[in-house]
Structure formats: structure tokens, C-alpha cells
Design an enzyme around this catalytic site. Sequence first.
Site, PDB file in Angstrom:
ATOM      1  N   GLY A  81      32.676  46.993  72.089  1.00  0.00           N
ATOM      2  CA  GLY A  81      33.915  46.226  72.463  1.00  0.00           C
ATOM      3  C   GLY A  81      34.369  46.662  73.670  1.00  0.00           C
ATOM      4  O   GLY A  81      34.288  47.821  74.221  1.00  0.00           O
ATOM      5  N   ARG A 145      26.752  45.340  70.857  1.00  0.00           N
ATOM      6  CA  ARG A 145      26.143  46.752  70.265  1.00  0.00           C
ATOM      7  C   ARG A 145      25.053  47.262  70.679  1.00  0.00           C
ATOM      8  O   ARG A 145      24.300  47.821  69.574  1.00  0.00           O
ATOM      9  CB  ARG A 145      26.980  46.491  68.846  1.00  0.00           C
ATOM     10  CG  ARG A 145      28.411  46.558  69.292  1.00  0.00           C
ATOM     11  CD  ARG A 145      29.573  46.702  67.792  1.00  0.00           C
ATOM     12  NE  ARG A 145      30.804  46.975  68.088  1.00  0.00           N
ATOM     13  CZ  ARG A 145      32.108  47.199  68.728  1.00  0.00           C
ATOM     14  NH1 ARG A 145      31.225  49.148  69.276  1.00  0.00           N
ATOM     15  NH2 ARG A 145      32.980  47.636  68.864  1.00  0.00           N
ATOM     16  N   ASP A 176      29.077  55.974  71.286  1.00  0.00           N
ATOM     17  CA  ASP A 176      27.701  55.638  70.443  1.00  0.00           C
ATOM     18  C   ASP A 176      27.064  55.133  72.200  1.00  0.00           C
ATOM     19  O   ASP A 176      25.944  56.170  72.050  1.00  0.00           O
ATOM     20  CB  ASP A 176      27.734  54.661  70.394  1.00  0.00           C
ATOM     21  CG  ASP A 176      28.089  55.546  68.274  1.00  0.00           C
ATOM     22  OD1 ASP A 176      27.859  56.813  67.891  1.00  0.00           O
ATOM     23  OD2 ASP A 176      28.856  54.831  67.734  1.00  0.00           O
ATOM     24  N   LYS A 202      34.560  54.524  78.054  1.00  0.00           N
ATOM     25  CA  LYS A 202      36.186  53.558  77.354  1.00  0.00           C
ATOM     26  C   LYS A 202      35.674  53.208  76.051  1.00  0.00           C
ATOM     27  O   LYS A 202      34.530  53.784  75.356  1.00  0.00           O
ATOM     28  CB  LYS A 202      34.770  52.312  78.197  1.00  0.00           C
ATOM     29  CG  LYS A 202      35.499  50.281  77.294  1.00  0.00           C
ATOM     30  CD  LYS A 202      33.939  49.845  76.812  1.00  0.00           C
ATOM     31  CE  LYS A 202      33.897  50.372  75.692  1.00  0.00           C
ATOM     32  NZ  LYS A 202      33.294  49.481  74.238  1.00  0.00           N
ATOM     33  N   THR A 203      36.952  52.952  75.745  1.00  0.00           N
ATOM     34  CA  THR A 203      37.243  53.240  73.987  1.00  0.00           C
ATOM     35  C   THR A 203      38.920  52.456  73.857  1.00  0.00           C
ATOM     36  O   THR A 203      39.231  53.366  74.173  1.00  0.00           O
ATOM     37  CB  THR A 203      36.644  53.153  73.505  1.00  0.00           C
ATOM     38  OG1 THR A 203      36.978  52.506  71.758  1.00  0.00           O
ATOM     39  CG2 THR A 203      36.631  54.760  73.097  1.00  0.00           C
ATOM     40  N   ILE A 204      39.429  51.540  73.787  1.00  0.00           N
ATOM     41  CA  ILE A 204      40.650  51.239  73.695  1.00  0.00           C
ATOM     42  C   ILE A 204      40.895  51.741  72.547  1.00  0.00           C
ATOM     43  O   ILE A 204      42.368  52.831  72.168  1.00  0.00           O
ATOM     44  CB  ILE A 204      40.998  50.093  73.092  1.00  0.00           C
ATOM     45  CG1 ILE A 204      40.687  49.689  71.353  1.00  0.00           C
ATOM     46  CG2 ILE A 204      40.816  48.918  74.048  1.00  0.00           C
ATOM     47  CD1 ILE A 204      41.158  48.419  71.187  1.00  0.00           C
ATOM     48  N   ASP A 205      40.401  52.942  71.541  1.00  0.00           N
ATOM     49  CA  ASP A 205      40.865  54.147  70.368  1.00  0.00           C
ATOM     50  C   ASP A 205      40.875  55.187  70.474  1.00  0.00           C
ATOM     51  O   ASP A 205      41.555  55.550  69.985  1.00  0.00           O
ATOM     52  CB  ASP A 205      38.819  53.826  69.793  1.00  0.00           C
ATOM     53  CG  ASP A 205      38.869  52.804  68.798  1.00  0.00           C
ATOM     54  OD1 ASP A 205      39.336  51.412  69.152  1.00  0.00           O
ATOM     55  OD2 ASP A 205      37.440  52.584  68.450  1.00  0.00           O
ATOM     56  N   TYR A 243      61.807  41.740  54.873  1.00  0.00           N
ATOM     57  CA  TYR A 243      60.595  41.765  54.674  1.00  0.00           C
ATOM     58  C   TYR A 243      60.299  43.165  55.104  1.00  0.00           C
ATOM     59  O   TYR A 243      60.462  43.594  56.427  1.00  0.00           O
ATOM     60  CB  TYR A 243      59.390  41.402  56.041  1.00  0.00           C
ATOM     61  CG  TYR A 243      59.416  39.323  55.304  1.00  0.00           C
ATOM     62  CD1 TYR A 243      59.159  38.760  54.541  1.00  0.00           C
ATOM     63  CD2 TYR A 243      59.734  38.641  56.814  1.00  0.00           C
ATOM     64  CE1 TYR A 243      58.834  38.357  54.243  1.00  0.00           C
ATOM     65  CE2 TYR A 243      60.201  36.812  56.159  1.00  0.00           C
ATOM     66  CZ  TYR A 243      59.955  36.435  54.774  1.00  0.00           C
ATOM     67  OH  TYR A 243      59.656  34.921  54.775  1.00  0.00           O
ATOM     68  N   MET A 250      44.338  48.505  65.093  1.00  0.00           N
ATOM     69  CA  MET A 250      42.349  48.967  65.293  1.00  0.00           C
ATOM     70  C   MET A 250      42.793  50.215  65.625  1.00  0.00           C
ATOM     71  O   MET A 250      42.841  51.129  65.791  1.00  0.00           O
ATOM     72  CB  MET A 250      41.894  48.127  66.417  1.00  0.00           C
ATOM     73  CG  MET A 250      40.582  47.075  66.056  1.00  0.00           C
ATOM     74  SD  MET A 250      40.123  46.592  67.808  1.00  0.00           S
ATOM     75  CE  MET A 250      39.443  45.305  66.685  1.00  0.00           C
ATOM     76  N   GLY A 251      41.037  51.234  66.299  1.00  0.00           N
ATOM     77  CA  GLY A 251      40.930  52.601  65.935  1.00  0.00           C
ATOM     78  C   GLY A 251      39.604  52.758  66.056  1.00  0.00           C
ATOM     79  O   GLY A 251      39.662  54.239  65.753  1.00  0.00           O
ATOM     80  N   GLU A 311      43.333  51.929  61.266  1.00  0.00           N
ATOM     81  CA  GLU A 311      42.161  50.869  60.352  1.00  0.00           C
ATOM     82  C   GLU A 311      41.344  51.968  59.909  1.00  0.00           C
ATOM     83  O   GLU A 311      40.137  51.711  58.361  1.00  0.00           O
ATOM     84  CB  GLU A 311      41.777  49.931  61.312  1.00  0.00           C
ATOM     85  CG  GLU A 311      40.969  50.409  62.375  1.00  0.00           C
ATOM     86  CD  GLU A 311      39.672  49.339  62.862  1.00  0.00           C
ATOM     87  OE1 GLU A 311      39.345  48.576  62.942  1.00  0.00           O
ATOM     88  OE2 GLU A 311      38.842  50.234  64.102  1.00  0.00           O
ATOM     89  N   TYR A 425      41.658  42.745  68.133  1.00  0.00           N
ATOM     90  CA  TYR A 425      41.527  41.913  69.117  1.00  0.00           C
ATOM     91  C   TYR A 425      42.190  41.324  70.154  1.00  0.00           C
ATOM     92  O   TYR A 425      41.922  41.425  71.100  1.00  0.00           O
ATOM     93  CB  TYR A 425      40.871  40.628  69.062  1.00  0.00           C
ATOM     94  CG  TYR A 425      39.776  41.498  67.472  1.00  0.00           C
ATOM     95  CD1 TYR A 425      38.104  42.090  67.959  1.00  0.00           C
ATOM     96  CD2 TYR A 425      39.487  41.425  66.161  1.00  0.00           C
ATOM     97  CE1 TYR A 425      37.472  42.391  66.893  1.00  0.00           C
ATOM     98  CE2 TYR A 425      38.353  41.613  65.433  1.00  0.00           C
ATOM     99  CZ  TYR A 425      37.776  41.925  65.732  1.00  0.00           C
ATOM    100  OH  TYR A 425      36.665  42.722  64.895  1.00  0.00           O
ATOM    101  N   GLU A 426      43.585  41.120  69.688  1.00  0.00           N
ATOM    102  CA  GLU A 426      45.281  40.145  70.605  1.00  0.00           C
ATOM    103  C   GLU A 426      44.904  41.806  71.940  1.00  0.00           C
ATOM    104  O   GLU A 426      45.685  41.493  72.955  1.00  0.00           O
ATOM    105  CB  GLU A 426      46.068  41.243  70.165  1.00  0.00           C
ATOM    106  CG  GLU A 426      46.746  40.275  68.472  1.00  0.00           C
ATOM    107  CD  GLU A 426      45.822  40.572  67.599  1.00  0.00           C
ATOM    108  OE1 GLU A 426      44.861  41.178  67.761  1.00  0.00           O
ATOM    109  OE2 GLU A 426      46.443  39.903  66.060  1.00  0.00           O
TER     110      GLU A 426
HETATM  111  P1  FBP Z   1      33.774  50.502  71.231  1.00  0.00           P
HETATM  112  O1  FBP Z   1      34.421  51.772  70.260  1.00  0.00           O
HETATM  113  O2  FBP Z   1      33.001  50.156  70.967  1.00  0.00           O
HETATM  114  O3  FBP Z   1      35.123  50.842  72.475  1.00  0.00           O
HETATM  115  O4  FBP Z   1      35.019  49.756  70.254  1.00  0.00           O
HETATM  116  C1  FBP Z   1      36.495  49.430  69.605  1.00  0.00           C
HETATM  117  C2  FBP Z   1      36.679  48.660  68.278  1.00  0.00           C
HETATM  118  O5  FBP Z   1      37.378  47.626  68.898  1.00  0.00           O
HETATM  119  C3  FBP Z   1      37.274  49.260  67.990  1.00  0.00           C
HETATM  120  O6  FBP Z   1      38.211  49.660  67.726  1.00  0.00           O
HETATM  121  C4  FBP Z   1      36.850  48.455  66.730  1.00  0.00           C
HETATM  122  O7  FBP Z   1      36.642  49.520  64.792  1.00  0.00           O
HETATM  123  C5  FBP Z   1      35.794  48.072  66.421  1.00  0.00           C
HETATM  124  O8  FBP Z   1      35.647  47.701  68.342  1.00  0.00           O
HETATM  125  C6  FBP Z   1      35.729  46.474  66.210  1.00  0.00           C
HETATM  126  O9  FBP Z   1      34.491  45.697  66.064  1.00  0.00           O
HETATM  127  P2  FBP Z   1      33.939  44.455  67.064  1.00  0.00           P
HETATM  128  O10 FBP Z   1      34.092  44.174  68.203  1.00  0.00           O
HETATM  129  O11 FBP Z   1      32.183  44.589  66.654  1.00  0.00           O
HETATM  130  O12 FBP Z   1      34.030  43.487  65.951  1.00  0.00           O
END
Ligand code: FBP
Length: 552
Positions: A81, A145, A176, A202-205, A243, A250-251, A311, A425-426
Site C-alpha cells: 500500500g 502486492r 512482508d 514503509k507503512t502507514i500502519d 449523531y 486503517m492499520g 480495522e 485510503y484518504e
Molecule cells: P501496507 O502494509 O502494504 O503498507 O498496507 C497498508 C494498508 O493501507 C493497510 O492499512 C490496509 O489494511 C491495507 O493496506 C489495504 O490494502 P489494499 O491497498 O490492498 O486495499
Amino acid sequence: TRISPLQKARYGYVPKLPPVLQDEIARIQAELGQPTEAVADREDLKRLFANTYGKPIATLTRGSNPEAGRRRTVGVILSGGPAPGGHNVICGLFDALKKANRESTLIGFKGGPSGILDDEWIEFTDSLINQYRNTGGFDIIGSGRTKIETPEQFAKALENAKKHGLDALVIIGGDDSNTNAALLAEYFVQQGAPIQVIGIPKTIDGDLKNEYIEASFGFDTATKVYAELIGNIARDAISSRKYWHFIRLMGRSASHIALECALQTHPNVCIVSEEVREKNMTLSQIVDQIVDAVVKRAAKGENFGVVLVPEGLIEFIPEVGALIDELNTLLAKEAEVFNRIDDPRERISWVKGKLSGNNQHVFSSLPETIQAQLLMDRDPHGNVQVSRIETEKLLIEMVSSRLKALKEEGAYKGKFSALNHFFGYEARCAFPSNFDADYCYALGFTAFVLIANGLTGYIAAIKNLARPAVEWKPMGIPLTMMMNMEKRHGKMKPVIRKALVDLEGAPFKRFATQRDAWATESAYVFPGAIQYYGPDDVCNQPTMTLKLEQGL
Ligand code: FBP
């Protein structure tokens, strides 16, 4: 005219480099420490990584490297991602490589790891690189991926690397993909090919971190974007007062993103998956916790609120986790039979018939939409695609029916109107914050210096990240050091250990001391949009997670 004023302005931003990297490349040396060990399963890993296991940690210091100016060809791959700052990794790598020798070339394999298998590539030029400086996204070469897994794929990667005369390959990816980098590094050595492999965290997670990798890039920007949005929603909630907003963030598995956003915005409830697992909580107990906040706030006339849901939660509820484990093994084993069933309802009932005791019970108790989402394809690494499971809707449904029952008993008199959101995705391709712009540029630069020092099987790292860039320390960490064996697709595989939220760590502890107050009060904080220009405390702050972890 297609370029926004901000993008134009960001082209002019000069990322900050740690002092040691500002020197001539020939004057930067990798100082090597003692041999290292993997975090677990050492014997298995020693066998699997016979040539690259246990290398020493490398610290980049001032010294001399006579090999620095050799003409080189380096390849780079973006994997998984997108995360803000990926382009700057490539820019830093490119600038360092050209600084060492103008004749060296950097090529990018397109569309992720499949690019090196299919030999889809481009050569980076100054003008191309300049269009992507300090921008978000991975679109300069695209990402994917694909996992390099089979002997044929390894052979193909080597063949294409040789065809280009590659001296080194840089893989920008998450846990991975960096596992893949370690395997490729080992394979190249084993095949007698002098092609070095360096990974980039790398990863936003935020789950690719450990004692040496303080943060993965992208986490800073992504959490700032989500925190802005959550703050905006909280302000809407407190303005319109009608509300309850359930926001899934995400994460993937870890709750780092949700926790950081909670620390930044003070929502009424934030579920932390790791705590759910630790306390062996059931779905019903999680619902109780939310209901409790709703009821207390209703008693004060506050029929609104904000709930953050990581998530990955669904996998961490022990009873659902056990179910997912059995599903993973079942779907891997009986893939053929399962894939022949087209009708989603029939799939569900086929699976029900195959599951054992309690797992069958838990599966049957879930709404059909969630059942179907649990059966969706696994990703190429064998993970459930948690970002496609709508846990926030499941919670709304369950909270709502519990409140109905309480109302009938007379224990609750409020109104419950809930809205669901998913923020994912935002944020993944936002303009990198100054932090990520600097960090990524420094990582790319570090990767090249590690290459110039002849290292392979390493991941580039920067230490002291919560401090200003003048105090940053670039390093190379042996990939095998971060690995252990885990079950994937029903088989034991070497993987980099994912870092989950540490319940003994400072970020979680800070949250735990404050959350009861946040549940009933409306103590929201509104971070606002990322700022790129202005005073340091507005535009150059690291995440709360980093600051708390480093005791700042
Ligand atoms: P990475 O581990 O590849 O950086 O992915 C981050 C992520 O945004 C996760 O937070 C999310 O669960 C996943 O990718 C969503 O995957 P996809 O882009 O295939 O919908």
C-alpha cells in the site's frame, strides 16, 4: 496548470538531512558492531539464511569509503500500500547515487515486485525525479502486492537483475515486503550474484518498528490526516448534537493508528485491539463498553459522540480470532472446492458445515454481511483483508439493539442515531508532512550509503526520530535480526515480527489514564490540517506515539 500551488511550493522544500549524510559520500563509513541474533526461532532462521544471518548493526559515521564513487546501477521497487513519503525515498536514493557518481543509474521497477519479474522498468532522470519531490503517492513507478515466492520467481528476479547489471536493489515496503527483501538478499548470495538488497521501512500502519526501527514512514502523515478528519467530525458532533460517529481506521492488525489519533483528538471511545486480546474480551464486552459511554452521556443530554475502531479489531477478539485461524487453514486447504461454489449463501453454509464446535457457533452468530466479508480472498501474503470487513457497522448494530433492550427496561432514555465512516485510503497518498518528507529523504540517502559500503540484507533506519533532524543517526539494521517463524497459508514461514501496540508502553498508558474522562466529557481536541510552513510546533512535530515512546 495541472500543478496545484501547494505542489509547486513543495517542489522548493529542501528536506533536512542528518549532519553525517551531508558530507561527501566517500567520507561516510559504515561502522560495524557485533554479530546479531533473530528475535526468536534462531536455529530455523540460521538454516534458512545460511549466508546472511546474524550480520552486525551498521552505524553511518564520518570516515572513509574508497568504493563510494564506483559507477553503479541500482534498482528500486515500491511494494504494498502507498504511504506518504515514498517518492522522497526515491529522491534521496537518486540524489545520493548521483552525488557519488553522476554516471551511476537508478532504475525503477514498475507496479511493485512484479516489475522485476516481468521486467517492466524505467530509468530515473533529473526531470522525472524533480516532478515528484515532496509529493505523496507511489505513482512515479506504481506499487503492487505480488510476493516473490516460488523458485521460478526467484530465478526470474535474478535473471532480470543480471540483465540490467544491477549492483543493488532497494525494496520499499512493509514487514512482508522486507521479509521478501531478506529472502532475495540470501538468494542472491547463495547464487553467487553480487547484488545487494536493502529494505526501507514503509507503512502507514506503524507496525514495522522495534528497538531499532523507531517508526515506519507514512505513519506520521497518515495519522495527522486522520486526526484532522476526526477532529472535524467531533466538532460537527458537538455542533449538531445528534449523531454518534463510529469511525473505523486503517492499520491492518495493529492499533497504532487508532491510538495515535485518540491521543491527538480525545474521542469518547477508542477500542485498542491489543487490549481486547490481552483481556480476552468478547464482542459482547466491547459492545458493553460503548453502551456504557452512550448511556452516561445520554444522562447528561449528550446524545452524540465519537468512537474509534481499529480495522484489525475483528481478528483480535479471541473468539473471532480462533474462527479466522480455522477459516484461513480451511480455505487454504480446500481452496479448490470452495472456489467452485459461486453463490455467496452456499459458500457460507458450506463453511458452516466444515467449522468445528465454538467456531461454528461464533460464525453463525455474526450477521451475514460480516460472514461473507470473512470469506473474501486472502491477500498474497495470506492475510485476511481486514480493511474490507465493516466492523464499525457490526458494532453500531449491536450497540443499537443493546440500547433498545435497555430502553425497554427503563435504564436508558436517550436517542441513538449512529453514522459509520471508514478512514483509510484518504491518507495514504497525502503530501508528506515535513517529518515524513525529511525522514524519507534521509532513508533513501541512507540506503545508498549502505550500498556504497557493500552491505546486503539490511534495512535502512534512522535513530532519534523524535528529536530534530540534526540529531538523527542513520543506520543499517540486519533484516534477519527482526525475524521469527509464523504460520502463513497454513505453513511455517520466516517473517519480520509485526509490532503491535505495547500495553506497557507510554502511548497506551497515557491513553488509559485519560479515556474514562474522555468517555463522558466532550474533551475533543481539533488538530486541523497538516501545516507545511510556519512555526516548529505547528509544522515540525513528530507523532505523540514517538514523543511518548522517547520520553519527550
Ligand atoms: P501496507 O502494509 O502494504 O503498507 O498496507 C497498508 C494498508 O493501507 C493497510 O492499512 C490496509 O489494511 C491495507 O493496506 C489495504 O490494502 P489494499 O491497498 O490492498 O486495499
